[in-house]
Design an enzyme around this catalytic site. Sequence first.
Site, PDB file in Angstrom:
ATOM      1  N   ASP A  62       0.754  -1.178  -0.008  1.00  0.00           N
ATOM      2  CA  ASP A  62       0.031   0.113  -0.013  1.00  0.00           C
ATOM      3  C   ASP A  62       0.813   1.245  -0.139  1.00  0.00           C
ATOM      4  O   ASP A  62       2.070   1.279   0.119  1.00  0.00           O
ATOM      5  CB  ASP A  62      -0.946  -0.207   1.168  1.00  0.00           C
ATOM      6  CG  ASP A  62      -2.119   0.623   0.881  1.00  0.00           C
ATOM      7  OD1 ASP A  62      -3.421   0.528   1.761  1.00  0.00           O
ATOM      8  OD2 ASP A  62      -2.288   1.475   0.127  1.00  0.00           O
ATOM      9  N   ASP A 139      -6.010  -6.343  -2.800  1.00  0.00           N
ATOM     10  CA  ASP A 139      -6.752  -6.063  -1.335  1.00  0.00           C
ATOM     11  C   ASP A 139      -8.106  -5.935  -1.483  1.00  0.00           C
ATOM     12  O   ASP A 139      -8.697  -5.500  -2.441  1.00  0.00           O
ATOM     13  CB  ASP A 139      -6.043  -5.050  -0.615  1.00  0.00           C
ATOM     14  CG  ASP A 139      -6.007  -5.156   0.916  1.00  0.00           C
ATOM     15  OD1 ASP A 139      -5.089  -4.582   1.626  1.00  0.00           O
ATOM     16  OD2 ASP A 139      -6.735  -5.908   1.352  1.00  0.00           O
ATOM     17  N   ASP A 200      -4.037 -10.044   9.355  1.00  0.00           N
ATOM     18  CA  ASP A 200      -2.841  -9.510   8.966  1.00  0.00           C
ATOM     19  C   ASP A 200      -1.765 -10.097  10.154  1.00  0.00           C
ATOM     20  O   ASP A 200      -2.268 -10.189  11.173  1.00  0.00           O
ATOM     21  CB  ASP A 200      -2.670  -8.173   9.130  1.00  0.00           C
ATOM     22  CG  ASP A 200      -3.408  -7.370   8.017  1.00  0.00           C
ATOM     23  OD1 ASP A 200      -3.318  -6.362   7.654  1.00  0.00           O
ATOM     24  OD2 ASP A 200      -3.859  -8.381   6.992  1.00  0.00           O
TER      25      ASP A 200
HETATM   26  O1  LIG Z   1      -3.107  -1.391   3.909  1.00  0.00           O
HETATM   27  C1  LIG Z   1      -2.394  -2.487   3.505  1.00  0.00           C
HETATM   28  C2  LIG Z   1      -2.289  -3.550   4.631  1.00  0.00           C
HETATM   29  C3  LIG Z   1      -1.626  -4.662   3.809  1.00  0.00           C
HETATM   30  O2  LIG Z   1      -1.468  -4.715   2.677  1.00  0.00           O
HETATM   31  C4  LIG Z   1      -2.162  -6.009   4.585  1.00  0.00           C
HETATM   32  O3  LIG Z   1      -1.396  -7.322   4.140  1.00  0.00           O
HETATM   33  C5  LIG Z   1      -3.702  -6.278   4.031  1.00  0.00           C
HETATM   34  O4  LIG Z   1      -4.040  -7.203   4.569  1.00  0.00           O
HETATM   35  C6  LIG Z   1      -4.407  -4.922   4.432  1.00  0.00           C
HETATM   36  N1  LIG Z   1      -3.551  -3.811   4.772  1.00  0.00           N
HETATM   37  C7  LIG Z   1      -4.124  -3.618   6.105  1.00  0.00           C
HETATM   38  S1  LIG Z   1      -3.412  -2.591   6.974  1.00  0.00           S
HETATM   39  N2  LIG Z   1      -5.364  -3.831   6.464  1.00  0.00           N
HETATM   40  C8  LIG Z   1      -6.045  -3.647   7.619  1.00  0.00           C
HETATM   41  C9  LIG Z   1      -5.605  -4.059   8.633  1.00  0.00           C
HETATM   42  C10 LIG Z   1      -6.325  -3.700   9.730  1.00  0.00           C
HETATM   43  C11 LIG Z   1      -7.464  -3.042  10.088  1.00  0.00           C
HETATM   44  F1  LIG Z   1      -7.992  -2.685  11.129  1.00  0.00           F
HETATM   45  C12 LIG Z   1      -7.682  -2.186   8.516  1.00  0.00           C
HETATM   46  C13 LIG Z   1      -7.305  -2.636   7.515  1.00  0.00           C
END
Ligand SMILES: OC[C@@H]1[C@H](O)[C@H](O)[C@@H](O)CN1C(=S)Nc1ccc(F)cc1
Length: 391
Positions: A62, A139, A200
């Site tokens: 990201d 995502d 995650d």
């Molecule tokens: O922003 C991207 C980040 C990473 O790509 C992870 O691998 C993905 O599973 C998604 N992502 C995150 S932090 N996702 C997320 C994690 C916790 C939350 F409360 C809201 C969104």
Amino acid sequence: LDNGLALTPPMGWLSWERFRCNVDCKNDPDNCISERLYMKMADLMVTEGFKDAGYEYVNIDDCWPSMERDSEGRLVADPLRFPSGIKALAHYVHSKGLKLGIYEDFGSKTCAGYPGSEFYMETDAKTFASWDVDMVKFDGCNSDPKDMPYGYPVMEHFLNMTGRPILFLCQWPGYLVGKGVKSNYALIAKSCNLWRNFGDVTDSWPSVLGIVDYYGNNHGNFSYFAKPGAWNDPDMLVVGDFGLSYYQQQAQFGMWALFAAPLMMSVDLRSVTPEAKAILLNKNIIAINQDPLGNQAVRLFEVPGSISVWVKKLALPKPGTVAIGILNKDDAGVPVKYKTSFQDLGFTNKGGYSVTEAFENKPMGSFALSQAFTISVDPTSLFMMIAQPRP
Ligand SMILES: OC[C@@H]1[C@H](O)[C@H](O)[C@@H](O)CN1C(=S)Nc1ccc(F)cc1
């Protein structure tokens, strides 16, 4: 996904867990999400021996794009942090014999609030192909999980139509957990080369154990959908970071090997310790992960809070070979002693098995089918052995 890619689980490096969404290149130029970071990691993957060990993808996550698309609706890399552009970065990575991965999101915005691919999937697929990108992590933030069984196959179609082989990582099932929407793993495995099916990972032992438990429980029998070209993705390796003890790092690496998981490091290769590097470069454990049979380990049983036993069928060095992991979650001081026999574990080869401890590649001798043996597993550690059937 049957696109000829990921015939064994992909291996590489992914920025997210270790570098997150640090875009402050003014005050933190060495650690911010920028072309310099990915070029540096690509360099080190070659000079530190990771490429030779099989690690090949360098993946952007990201926070890479500008907040605005261009006048044609195309994504643009942040011009301050990626001044040469993604295509030039891809060519740099290719010049090192590695592949470049990029990130987008099925919804209106990415999880960190950058432009999402909703209504732009065809444009974004074409853009990534024009940049010579080799992998897309798609995502699922800011989207309706109900739309995923329709949207992810459409994105796969658009990527396929570009004519460029692009590895497709879907976050689809992970967003259905706990939403009351059952995951259709047959459709997921048809549309994706790998798929995140749980939360995650973070840099901690409880986080790793949470993922291990989810894979052990195997809701929806997702482990049976793993095969060449289609892998369950338990998220990144945190080996070499801050939160795991040496033995816990070894345990995560071994468990991900048993899961036939993508081996995506998220570590600062500029400061990785010799111990962590030795774990990440362990040929024996990588061979378990990369075994051509593409079988994913299942948990045979678990003593709650103590040991669990996992078995992964292997094709090499010969059919009938298995990797057996004994994970000890117990953190109460003393090693757990586990007594069993291959017969008790459900094996049937009449000639018995010749066994090697996998991490140090130490022969343990031959065991008759019904011969009892005792394994001692240290606290928060994994004991891994390879058993070859004897004629
Ligand atoms: O922003 C991207 C980040 C990473 O790509 C992870 O691998 C993905 O599973 C998604 N992502 C995150 S932090 N996702 C997320 C994690 C916790 C939350 F409360 C809201 C969104």
